[in-house]
Scaffold this active site. Structure first.
Site, PDB file in Angstrom:
ATOM      1  N   SER A 296       0.830  -1.217   0.000  1.00 58.33           N
ATOM      2  CA  SER A 296       0.000   0.000   0.000  1.00 58.33           C
ATOM      3  C   SER A 296       0.860   1.261   0.000  1.00 58.33           C
ATOM      4  O   SER A 296       0.543   2.240  -0.694  1.00 58.33           O
ATOM      5  CB  SER A 296      -0.960   0.017   1.188  1.00 58.33           C
ATOM      6  OG  SER A 296      -0.302  -0.337   2.386  1.00 58.33           O
ATOM      7  N   HIS A 350      -2.073  -8.904   1.423  1.00 56.61           N
ATOM      8  CA  HIS A 350      -1.773  -7.670   2.183  1.00 56.61           C
ATOM      9  C   HIS A 350      -2.935  -7.413   3.147  1.00 56.61           C
ATOM     10  O   HIS A 350      -3.278  -8.284   3.941  1.00 56.61           O
ATOM     11  CB  HIS A 350      -1.515  -6.546   1.173  1.00 56.61           C
ATOM     12  CG  HIS A 350      -0.940  -5.290   1.744  1.00 56.61           C
ATOM     13  ND1 HIS A 350      -0.302  -5.228   2.955  1.00 56.61           N
ATOM     14  CD2 HIS A 350      -0.884  -4.007   1.232  1.00 56.61           C
ATOM     15  CE1 HIS A 350       0.100  -3.980   3.179  1.00 56.61           C
ATOM     16  NE2 HIS A 350      -0.241  -3.230   2.151  1.00 56.61           N
ATOM     17  N   HIS A 397       5.452 -13.195   7.060  1.00 56.76           N
ATOM     18  CA  HIS A 397       5.689 -11.787   6.729  1.00 56.76           C
ATOM     19  C   HIS A 397       6.856 -11.681   5.768  1.00 56.76           C
ATOM     20  O   HIS A 397       7.782 -12.485   5.821  1.00 56.76           O
ATOM     21  CB  HIS A 397       5.978 -10.949   7.981  1.00 56.76           C
ATOM     22  CG  HIS A 397       5.766  -9.494   7.751  1.00 56.76           C
ATOM     23  ND1 HIS A 397       6.747  -8.678   7.238  1.00 56.76           N
ATOM     24  CD2 HIS A 397       4.670  -8.721   7.925  1.00 56.76           C
ATOM     25  CE1 HIS A 397       6.256  -7.456   7.119  1.00 56.76           C
ATOM     26  NE2 HIS A 397       5.002  -7.445   7.527  1.00 56.76           N
ATOM     27  N   ARG A 429       2.715  -5.713  16.596  1.00 55.04           N
ATOM     28  CA  ARG A 429       1.328  -5.246  16.416  1.00 55.04           C
ATOM     29  C   ARG A 429       0.363  -6.346  16.840  1.00 55.04           C
ATOM     30  O   ARG A 429      -0.718  -6.079  17.359  1.00 55.04           O
ATOM     31  CB  ARG A 429       1.090  -4.849  14.956  1.00 55.04           C
ATOM     32  CG  ARG A 429       1.975  -3.699  14.484  1.00 55.04           C
ATOM     33  CD  ARG A 429       1.857  -3.451  13.001  1.00 55.04           C
ATOM     34  NE  ARG A 429       2.245  -4.595  12.204  1.00 55.04           N
ATOM     35  CZ  ARG A 429       2.154  -4.664  10.876  1.00 55.04           C
ATOM     36  NH1 ARG A 429       1.685  -3.623  10.205  1.00 55.04           N
ATOM     37  NH2 ARG A 429       2.523  -5.743  10.222  1.00 55.04           N
ATOM     38  N   ASP A 475      -2.584  -9.022  11.064  1.00 57.37           N
ATOM     39  CA  ASP A 475      -3.947  -9.390  10.652  1.00 57.37           C
ATOM     40  C   ASP A 475      -4.488 -10.616  11.388  1.00 57.37           C
ATOM     41  O   ASP A 475      -5.690 -10.882  11.340  1.00 57.37           O
ATOM     42  CB  ASP A 475      -3.972  -9.647   9.142  1.00 57.37           C
ATOM     43  CG  ASP A 475      -3.621  -8.406   8.357  1.00 57.37           C
ATOM     44  OD1 ASP A 475      -4.098  -7.325   8.742  1.00 57.37           O
ATOM     45  OD2 ASP A 475      -2.862  -8.500   7.381  1.00 57.37           O
TER      46      ASP A 475
HETATM   47  N1  NMX Z   1       0.813 -20.074   4.802  1.00 58.60           N
HETATM   48  C1  NMX Z   1       1.285 -20.923   3.860  1.00 58.60           C
HETATM   49  N2  NMX Z   1       2.388 -20.702   3.135  1.00 58.60           N
HETATM   50  C2  NMX Z   1       3.062 -19.576   3.412  1.00 58.60           C
HETATM   51  C3  NMX Z   1       2.665 -18.672   4.381  1.00 58.60           C
HETATM   52  C4  NMX Z   1       1.483 -18.940   5.088  1.00 58.60           C
HETATM   53  N3  NMX Z   1       0.999 -18.133   6.019  1.00 58.60           N
HETATM   54  N4  NMX Z   1       3.537 -17.655   4.405  1.00 58.60           N
HETATM   55  C5  NMX Z   1       4.455 -17.903   3.454  1.00 58.60           C
HETATM   56  N5  NMX Z   1       4.166 -19.055   2.857  1.00 58.60           N
HETATM   57  C6  NMX Z   1       4.858 -19.672   1.730  1.00 58.60           C
HETATM   58  C7  NMX Z   1       4.860 -18.697   0.559  1.00 58.60           C
HETATM   59  O1  NMX Z   1       3.623 -18.752  -0.143  1.00 58.60           O
HETATM   60  C8  NMX Z   1       6.037 -19.176  -0.240  1.00 58.60           C
HETATM   61  O2  NMX Z   1       5.639 -20.336  -0.937  1.00 58.60           O
HETATM   62  P1  NMX Z   1       6.163 -20.617  -2.444  1.00 58.60           P
HETATM   63  O3  NMX Z   1       7.639 -20.798  -2.304  1.00 58.60           O
HETATM   64  O4  NMX Z   1       5.424 -21.830  -2.839  1.00 58.60           O
HETATM   65  O5  NMX Z   1       5.819 -19.414  -3.256  1.00 58.60           O
HETATM   66  C9  NMX Z   1       7.020 -19.592   0.866  1.00 58.60           C
HETATM   67  O6  NMX Z   1       6.230 -19.857   2.043  1.00 58.60           O
HETATM   68  C10 NMX Z   1       8.054 -18.550   1.200  1.00 58.60           C
HETATM   69  O7  NMX Z   1       7.391 -17.354   1.524  1.00 58.60           O
HETATM   70  P2  NMX Z   1       8.034 -16.284   2.542  1.00 58.60           P
HETATM   71  O8  NMX Z   1       9.328 -15.823   1.960  1.00 58.60           O
HETATM   72  O9  NMX Z   1       8.034 -16.813   3.912  1.00 58.60           O
HETATM   73  O10 NMX Z   1       6.960 -15.145   2.519  1.00 58.60           O
HETATM   74  P3  NMX Z   1       6.740 -14.010   1.412  1.00 58.60           P
HETATM   75  O11 NMX Z   1       7.651 -12.871   1.730  1.00 58.60           O
HETATM   76  O12 NMX Z   1       6.819 -14.554   0.038  1.00 58.60           O
HETATM   77  O13 NMX Z   1       5.230 -13.607   1.657  1.00 58.60           O
HETATM   78  C11 NMX Z   1       3.328 -13.121   2.969  1.00 58.60           C
HETATM   79  C12 NMX Z   1       4.834 -12.919   2.813  1.00 58.60           C
HETATM   80  C13 NMX Z   1       2.832 -12.217   4.079  1.00 58.60           C
HETATM   81  C14 NMX Z   1       2.651 -12.701   1.675  1.00 58.60           C
HETATM   82  C15 NMX Z   1       3.071 -14.613   3.287  1.00 58.60           C
HETATM   83  O14 NMX Z   1       3.668 -14.942   4.517  1.00 58.60           O
HETATM   84  C16 NMX Z   1       1.603 -14.955   3.294  1.00 58.60           C
HETATM   85  O15 NMX Z   1       1.043 -15.226   2.225  1.00 58.60           O
HETATM   86  N6  NMX Z   1       0.926 -14.930   4.509  1.00 58.60           N
HETATM   87  C17 NMX Z   1      -0.480 -15.172   4.582  1.00 58.60           C
HETATM   88  C18 NMX Z   1      -1.258 -13.937   4.133  1.00 58.60           C
HETATM   89  C19 NMX Z   1      -1.130 -12.830   5.153  1.00 58.60           C
HETATM   90  O16 NMX Z   1      -1.268 -13.024   6.342  1.00 58.60           O
HETATM   91  N7  NMX Z   1      -0.882 -11.600   4.667  1.00 58.60           N
HETATM   92  C20 NMX Z   1      -0.856 -10.432   5.527  1.00 58.60           C
HETATM   93  C21 NMX Z   1       0.531  -9.800   5.686  1.00 58.60           C
HETATM   94  C22 NMX Z   1       0.453  -8.612   6.589  1.00 58.60           C
HETATM   95  N8  NMX Z   1      -0.248  -7.486   5.980  1.00 58.60           N
HETATM   96  O17 NMX Z   1      -1.104  -6.917   6.576  1.00 58.60           O
HETATM   97  O18 NMX Z   1       0.033  -7.099   4.864  1.00 58.60           O
HETATM   98  C1  MLT Z   2       1.948  -3.925   6.451  1.00 60.62           C
HETATM   99  O1  MLT Z   2       1.536  -3.489   7.518  1.00 60.62           O
HETATM  100  O2  MLT Z   2       2.061  -3.175   5.464  1.00 60.62           O
HETATM  101  C2  MLT Z   2       2.204  -5.389   6.320  1.00 60.62           C
HETATM  102  O3  MLT Z   2       2.666  -5.942   7.489  1.00 60.62           O
HETATM  103  C3  MLT Z   2       2.968  -5.783   5.099  1.00 60.62           C
HETATM  104  C4  MLT Z   2       4.409  -5.391   5.015  1.00 60.62           C
HETATM  105  O4  MLT Z   2       4.967  -4.702   5.857  1.00 60.62           O
HETATM  106  O5  MLT Z   2       5.036  -5.843   4.022  1.00 60.62           O
END
Ligand code: NMX
Ligand code: MLT
Length: 537
Positions: A296, A350, A397, A429, A475
């Site tokens: 964002s 996100h 994250h 948080r 979240d």
């Molecule tokens: N559940 C299942 N798989 C996961 C999760 C999870 N919660 N988190 C990461 N992975 C997987 C990810 O999809 C990736 O798989 P692949 O190699 O098949 O693509 C692998 O683990 C490595 O990912 P990371 O490097 O740990 O995480 P990345 O930086 O790519 O993504 C998020 C970060 C936040 C997108 C990821 O952890 C996620 O999808 N979490 C669940 C959604 C979520 O809670 N998002 C909110 C974040 C906070 N916000 O407010 O923005």
């Molecule tokens: C945020 O608050 O924007 C989320 O935790 C995602 C991030 O920092 O990448």
């Protein structure tokens, strides 16, 4: 901080400036006075105006700080401009630019181990130092905004000035109200939100000033005005969407003497519950800013200093440091820039994750038939999610990481045992919200379920072996707090995240304009080009 729970999880042996305060103060108090008068305010607001005369307001403090900061940045660029911040690998270019250091963001820095700090203040620091409402304990987000803009902790009176100013600027043009009213209830609240913010662009002082040929040294002024107007109007937009989609469409009015969070709660229909209002104060404070790289912030406003890549002998791509920006960097005004950021926040990886978390938990409860479920049942449900190729929402994250601690045990000079453990690094948080729940709703069955998940999900994600950080993010907790107070409409949750995020990204946008940050335009390559680049290396 490392915790015993983490050990259990994986204890494996594996200045004041020269700018005249007087001139600035006169300007601000005149502005406030004009606003208050033209909106036919009552006596109570005039007393706030009188109080303002003896105070340094936000805009005048900003005006004082700008020349100092401009000098500081000039110095940094001159003295340190040629220093290398880091290298960029091909993996990073394909990997969502994780870890590339190429961005300037003044308000907050995210430490991979310790979480967010706003100008060096942690969330517990903010809870201690930022002014609270009378009778309340949680920080007022007005104070956090002041901190983000100035780097300073405001007084209670200064925070009150911001509350008064936001209330005074809060009215929506009628065509924006009509636009929201005409949206079908089936249009997602985040889409309505972005639509309304885009439409508010009609009011942009910056766009008008630009069209009139304003000198670029003045851009920050109209950006500030737009940002204050936009933040001030968000409760009316958010409240209207909520009332239209989920209630009877009748929207209460802003109370001119109250703080921003009280008014947002009032528009949603929950201001009678003082604990809910306190929750919103905490919520708006902790969701406000997460440095510049999150979707964002990055989409909307960012000032990226990244990536004109050039090839170097070590087969890596190195960034040079031209300063660039994204939507805001094109001098799109604050409304257009923030609307772009909202569209990014609406993605399920996100901000939309907060609605997904509660949905996922409710689905689990329904599938298992109760909130009283065993750890084994929960594990099975998590595995089912993972095996279905889905993410566990609220966990993981992109920046926050687990800490790996290496230790050894010695007797005299002899090494007896060594090992390492993964330390718990829960998003602060999440922790702040958990503490709120422990204080206000310790026996709520849904909170207990969230706590049970906290004990189980990281272990399963570790076993799954992909996620770099198995701990919960912001979240994972917010929805359960909102539903406790009756705000059960999950599709709405990201709107509240968006209201809060305005504080961080607009504070930065003001500084982007004050510092004259240029158009953002990183370099990209095609796969074919990358292969060719390294063909003989
Ligand atoms: N559940 C299942 N798989 C996961 C999760 C999870 N919660 N988190 C990461 N992975 C997987 C990810 O999809 C990736 O798989 P692949 O190699 O098949 O693509 C692998 O683990 C490595 O990912 P990371 O490097 O740990 O995480 P990345 O930086 O790519 O993504 C998020 C970060 C936040 C997108 C990821 O952890 C996620 O999808 N979490 C669940 C959604 C979520 O809670 N998002 C909110 C974040 C906070 N916000 O407010 O923005
Ligand atoms: C945020 O608050 O924007 C989320 O935790 C995602 C991030 O920092 O990448």
């Amino acid at each position: 901080m490392a915790s015993l729970r983490a050990l259990r999880l994986s204890a494996l042996t594996r200045v004041n400036s020269p700018v005249s305060r007087l001139v600035a103060r006169t300007y601000s108090t005149k502005w406030l006075g004009r606003r208050l008068r033209c909106e036919h305010v009552l006596d109570s607001r005039h007393s706030a105006y009188q109080a303002a005369e003896s105070l340094i307001g936000l805009k005048e403090r900003l005006a004082e700080l700008i020349p100092e900061k401009q000098e500081e940045v000039k110095w940094v660029k001159k003295e340190l401009g040629a220093k290398v911040l880091g290298e960029v690998t091909v993996d990073q270019a394909y990997g969502g630019m994780r870890g590339i250091k190429g961005m300037i963001w003044e308000g907050s820095v995210l430490d991979a181990d310790e979480g967010i700090q706003f100008h060096g203040y942690t969330i517990p620091d903010c809870q201690k130092k930022l002014p609270a409402a009378d009778g309340g304990e949680e920080p007022l987000p007005e104070g956090l905004f002041w901190l983000l803009v100035t780097g300073e902790i405001p007084t209670k009176e200064q925070v009150k000035l911001v509350s008064t100013e936001w209330a005074a600027r809060s009215a929506l043009p009628s065509f924006v109200e009509e636009l929201i009213d005409r949206c079908p209830n089936t249009l997602h609240p985040m889409s309505q939100f972005a639509l309304a913010v885009t439409a508010l662009q009609h009011e942009s002082t910056f766009a008008k000033a630009y069209a009139a040929g304003t000198n670029k040294s003045k851009y920050w002024d109209s950006t500030y005005e737009d940002s204050m107007d936009l933040i001030a109007k968000l409760p009316n937009i958010a409240g209207r969407i909520y009332r239209n989609v989920f209630k009877d469409g009748k929207v209460p009015t802003i109370d001119m003497d109250k703080d921003y969070s009280y008014n947002l709660s009032k528009l949603l229909g929950y201001s009678d519950n003082k604990d809910f209002v306190e929750l919103i104060r905490l919520y708006l404070t902790i969701h406000s800013d997460h440095e510049g790289g999150n979707v964002s912030a990055h989409t909307g406003i960012v000032s990226l200093e990244a990536a004109t890549f050039y090839v170097c002998d070590s087969d890596s791509l190195f960034p040079t440091i031209p300063q660039t920006h994204l939507v805001g960097s094109a001098l799109s005004d604050p409304y257009l820039s923030f609307a772009a950021g909202l569209n990014g926040l609406a993605g399920p990886l996100h901000g939309l994750a907060n609605q997904e978390v509660l949905r996922w938990i409710i689905h689990m409860k329904d599938e298992l038939g109760s909130t009283e479920v065993s750890d084994e049942q929960i594990k099975e449900y998590i595995w089912k999610t993972l095996k279905g190729g889905q993410v566990v929402p609220g966990y993981g994250h992109a920046v926050l990481r687990v800490g790996i601690y290496v230790f050894d045990v010695r007797l005299g000079n002899s090494l007896v045992w060594f090992g390492q453990y993964l330390a718990e690094k829960t998003d602060p948080r999440y922790t702040a919200q958990r503490e709120f729940a422990l204080k206000h709703l310790p026996t709520d069955p849904m909170f207990k379920l969230v706590s049970q998940l906290y004990n189980i999900v990281p272990g399963v994600l570790n076993e799954h072996g992909k996620t770099k950080n198995p701990w919960p993010n912001v979240d994972a907790h917010s929805g359960v707090l909102l539903q406790y107070y009756g705000l059960v409409e999950q599709d709405y949750y990201t709107v509240l995240f968006g209201v809060s995020r305005s504080l961080g990204v607009l504070a930065q946008l003001i500084w982007d304009r004050a510092l004259g940050m240029p158009l953002e335009r990183p370099k990209s390559y095609s796969t074919a080009h990358i292969k060719k680049m390294f063909a003989n290396k």
